[in-house]
Design an enzyme around this catalytic site. Structure first.
Site, PDB file in Angstrom:
ATOM      1  N   TRP A 273      68.769  62.895  59.874  1.00  0.00           N
ATOM      2  CA  TRP A 273      68.063  63.625  60.945  1.00  0.00           C
ATOM      3  C   TRP A 273      67.375  64.861  60.370  1.00  0.00           C
ATOM      4  O   TRP A 273      66.240  65.182  60.732  1.00  0.00           O
ATOM      5  CB  TRP A 273      69.052  64.066  62.029  1.00  0.00           C
ATOM      6  CG  TRP A 273      69.192  63.143  63.195  1.00  0.00           C
ATOM      7  CD1 TRP A 273      70.233  62.298  63.452  1.00  0.00           C
ATOM      8  CD2 TRP A 273      68.268  62.977  64.281  1.00  0.00           C
ATOM      9  NE1 TRP A 273      70.011  61.622  64.620  1.00  0.00           N
ATOM     10  CE2 TRP A 273      68.826  62.020  65.157  1.00  0.00           C
ATOM     11  CE3 TRP A 273      67.033  63.549  64.591  1.00  0.00           C
ATOM     12  CZ2 TRP A 273      68.177  61.620  66.328  1.00  0.00           C
ATOM     13  CZ3 TRP A 273      66.390  63.154  65.762  1.00  0.00           C
ATOM     14  CH2 TRP A 273      66.949  62.198  66.604  1.00  0.00           C
ATOM     15  N   ASN A 336      76.810  72.136  67.019  1.00  0.00           N
ATOM     16  CA  ASN A 336      75.652  71.337  67.405  1.00  0.00           C
ATOM     17  C   ASN A 336      75.673  70.936  68.875  1.00  0.00           C
ATOM     18  O   ASN A 336      74.633  70.935  69.545  1.00  0.00           O
ATOM     19  CB  ASN A 336      75.558  70.081  66.530  1.00  0.00           C
ATOM     20  CG  ASN A 336      74.287  69.302  66.792  1.00  0.00           C
ATOM     21  OD1 ASN A 336      73.194  69.818  66.638  1.00  0.00           O
ATOM     22  ND2 ASN A 336      74.419  68.048  67.207  1.00  0.00           N
ATOM     23  N   TRP A 354      60.688  76.992  75.612  1.00  0.00           N
ATOM     24  CA  TRP A 354      61.556  76.649  74.481  1.00  0.00           C
ATOM     25  C   TRP A 354      61.260  77.487  73.245  1.00  0.00           C
ATOM     26  O   TRP A 354      62.155  77.722  72.421  1.00  0.00           O
ATOM     27  CB  TRP A 354      61.434  75.159  74.137  1.00  0.00           C
ATOM     28  CG  TRP A 354      60.056  74.699  73.767  1.00  0.00           C
ATOM     29  CD1 TRP A 354      59.107  74.189  74.602  1.00  0.00           C
ATOM     30  CD2 TRP A 354      59.469  74.708  72.462  1.00  0.00           C
ATOM     31  NE1 TRP A 354      57.958  73.887  73.909  1.00  0.00           N
ATOM     32  CE2 TRP A 354      58.146  74.184  72.591  1.00  0.00           C
ATOM     33  CE3 TRP A 354      59.909  75.097  71.200  1.00  0.00           C
ATOM     34  CZ2 TRP A 354      57.286  74.056  71.508  1.00  0.00           C
ATOM     35  CZ3 TRP A 354      59.040  74.964  70.116  1.00  0.00           C
ATOM     36  CH2 TRP A 354      57.762  74.455  70.271  1.00  0.00           C
ATOM     37  N   TRP A 377      65.134  72.067  69.327  1.00  0.00           N
ATOM     38  CA  TRP A 377      64.675  72.722  70.556  1.00  0.00           C
ATOM     39  C   TRP A 377      63.720  71.831  71.333  1.00  0.00           C
ATOM     40  O   TRP A 377      63.819  71.724  72.563  1.00  0.00           O
ATOM     41  CB  TRP A 377      64.043  74.073  70.239  1.00  0.00           C
ATOM     42  CG  TRP A 377      65.075  75.151  70.282  1.00  0.00           C
ATOM     43  CD1 TRP A 377      65.788  75.660  69.235  1.00  0.00           C
ATOM     44  CD2 TRP A 377      65.551  75.812  71.454  1.00  0.00           C
ATOM     45  NE1 TRP A 377      66.684  76.600  69.692  1.00  0.00           N
ATOM     46  CE2 TRP A 377      66.562  76.711  71.042  1.00  0.00           C
ATOM     47  CE3 TRP A 377      65.235  75.736  72.801  1.00  0.00           C
ATOM     48  CZ2 TRP A 377      67.247  77.535  71.944  1.00  0.00           C
ATOM     49  CZ3 TRP A 377      65.919  76.542  73.713  1.00  0.00           C
ATOM     50  CH2 TRP A 377      66.917  77.424  73.281  1.00  0.00           C
TER      51      TRP A 377
END
Length: 470
Positions: A273, A336, A354, A377
């Site tokens: 990721w 997380n 955001w 985000w």
């Protein structure tokens, strides 16, 4: 070559360091240098936690270099100017460095190549296992969704891991400055962070491999205690090599049963990721200013400044959110799971842009990784590189029930609630009153805020053209 400058940036280690290993192999003398930035007191994308960690890591790096016959040269100011001066002063034949994945670092690299004369400039891949254009679709396009990217990523042969340098010869370099401290930027400590330096990072990784990775899959969503690796800041500053980290995790996983191997695989996927978000930033640098999904560009965010400040300080009246924000402010770290919950709360309960939260996290996080932070985000806000639509909205009360049912995490970080029964953290108060004296009542009704969010996104999407351009 006789003399080569190695420019340290986010690779503060002497183990499996691509550019440094090349310099050591091809030059008689290597000048390791770090150029300290010269901003003062405030910065939009960093703060005391990360700068303190940087200082400790540079001190550790200097010690490690001295142990192999070298030392760290410190300069301060514009990196291109200082490197050019150093090359002239030392007669260096080359400047080498490991490439930065973000647009700001790449802009400096481009200037260095353009402005340095009489000296070779070489760059190397080091921050990621695969970068830039190495993982593409069959048609040669970048992936926009994680799952197919990951499948392609795993099929590629990974580069080998090199060892630790044993010797490095460094000549005298004029104008060396002392190692930086927080005072260098006019800052003061604001919390208690994990120790910096390569040795501390390697200890954290070893501890995770011995006692955490086998159960990571089962525990990783629970923020109480240490249920994650805690090496994110080490990868951010290159105290650990991503190649070695991945290899050691794979090697350890072989020793486990099927459950343990599955657990380790979940952690390895998290490393992928990280590279996915770096690839997104490489191909779509506009995401630092705009929504990745063009349909939501220009969306209105009607939240208020006072609500934003309450979120920053952990005074929202939502215990799970407040515990996470207070942990972040005190330690430079947030789990997380709670990063997702707090980000969704800011954007989908308080309806605040955001980008405000993204910047605040960057100022507070010790691990402050631009690509991952932006990707996380935008994913949470519902406008990012994500196969799921925007109506994924986490409920802070039910998230508490699932991932902190005994209130351990909340009670650790919100002392006002330590005598409150944990089940009261899993649903809004019936009477709308505070859960305890000195603690605020919930600032919004989540169900009402959710419906408003759905309406805001729908209006924005309906107003967009079919291709997402207004």
């Amino acid at each position: 070559m006789k003399t080569v400058i190695h420019w340290f940036r986010r690779d503060l280690r002497i183990t499996d360091n691509t550019a440094l290993a090349w310099a050591a192999e091809h030059a008689e003398n290597v000048i390791p240098v770090y150029v300290v930035s010269d901003w003062k007191k405030s910065h939009g994308w960093t703060g005391p936690h990360r700068q303190q960690f940087l200082c400790e890591s540079l001190a550790s790096l200097d010690g490690n270099l001295r142990s192999i016959g070298s030392r760290l040269v410190i300069r301060q100011g514009d990196a291109v100017t200082e490197l050019t001066k150093l090359a002239t002063e030392t007669g260096a034949e080359a400047i080498v460095f490991n490439r930065d994945p973000d647009p700001f670092g790449r802009a400096v690299e481009k200037r260095l190549v353009a402005e340095v004369t009489g000296c070779e400039v070489r760059d190397f891949k080091d921050v990621a296992v695969f970068e830039r254009n190495e993982v593409l679709t069959g048609s040669g396009d970048p992936y926009r969704v994680y799952s197919p990217y990951a499948r392609a990523w795993y099929k590629l042969p990974r580069p080998a891991v090199t060892g630790r340098l044993r010797e490095l010869k460094t000549p005298d370099a004029p104008g060396n400055l002392p190692l930086p401290t927080l005072e260098t930027w006019g800052l003061a400590p604001t919390g208690s962070i994990v120790p910096g330096g390569e040795r501390a990072a390697r200890d954290r990784l070893s501890a995770f491999l011995d006692n955490g990775i086998e159960s990571y899959g089962a525990k990783r969503n629970f923020p109480a205690g240490q249920t994650s690796s805690r090496i994110s800041q080490d990868l951010r500053y290159g105290l650990l090599s991503i190649r070695e980290t991945f290899q050691r995790c794979e090697t350890r996983a072989v020793e486990f049963g099927s459950s343990g191997r599955g657990s380790a695989q979940k952690f390895l996927n998290e490393l992928v990721w990280r590279e996915f978000y770096m690839q997104i930033l490489w191909h779509y640098p506009e995401v630092l200013e705009h929504e990745f999904n063009p349909k939501y560009r220009g969306m209105k965010w009607p939240g208020t400044e006072s609500d934003f400040q309450r979120w920053c300080s952990g005074e929202t009246g939502f215990p799970f959110v407040d515990a996470a924000m207070r942990q972040l402010n005190a330690t430079g770290f947030m789990h997380n799971r709670t990063r997702m919950v707090t980000a969704m709360f800011l954007t989908k309960d308080l309806h605040i842009d955001w980008r405000r939260g993204e910047q605040y996290f960057m100022q507070q996080l010790t691990d402050g990784e631009i690509a991952s932070n932006n990707g996380g985000w935008q994913w949470s806000a519902g406008c990012g590189a994500d196969a799921a639509p925007y109506f994924r909205i986490q409920n802070p009360w039910t998230q508490t029930e699932r991932f902190d049912p005994q209130g351990e995490y909340i009670k650790e970080w919100v002392p006002e609630l330590r005598d409150v029964t944990a089940r009261l953290f899993t649903k809004p108060p019936d009477d709308g009153r505070p859960l305890a004296p000195g603690y605020p009542a919930p600032m919004v009704d989540h169900a009402v805020a959710r419906e408003r969010t759905l309406a805001l996104f729908k209006v924005t999407a309906d107003q967009a053209e079919p291709d997402g351009v207004r």
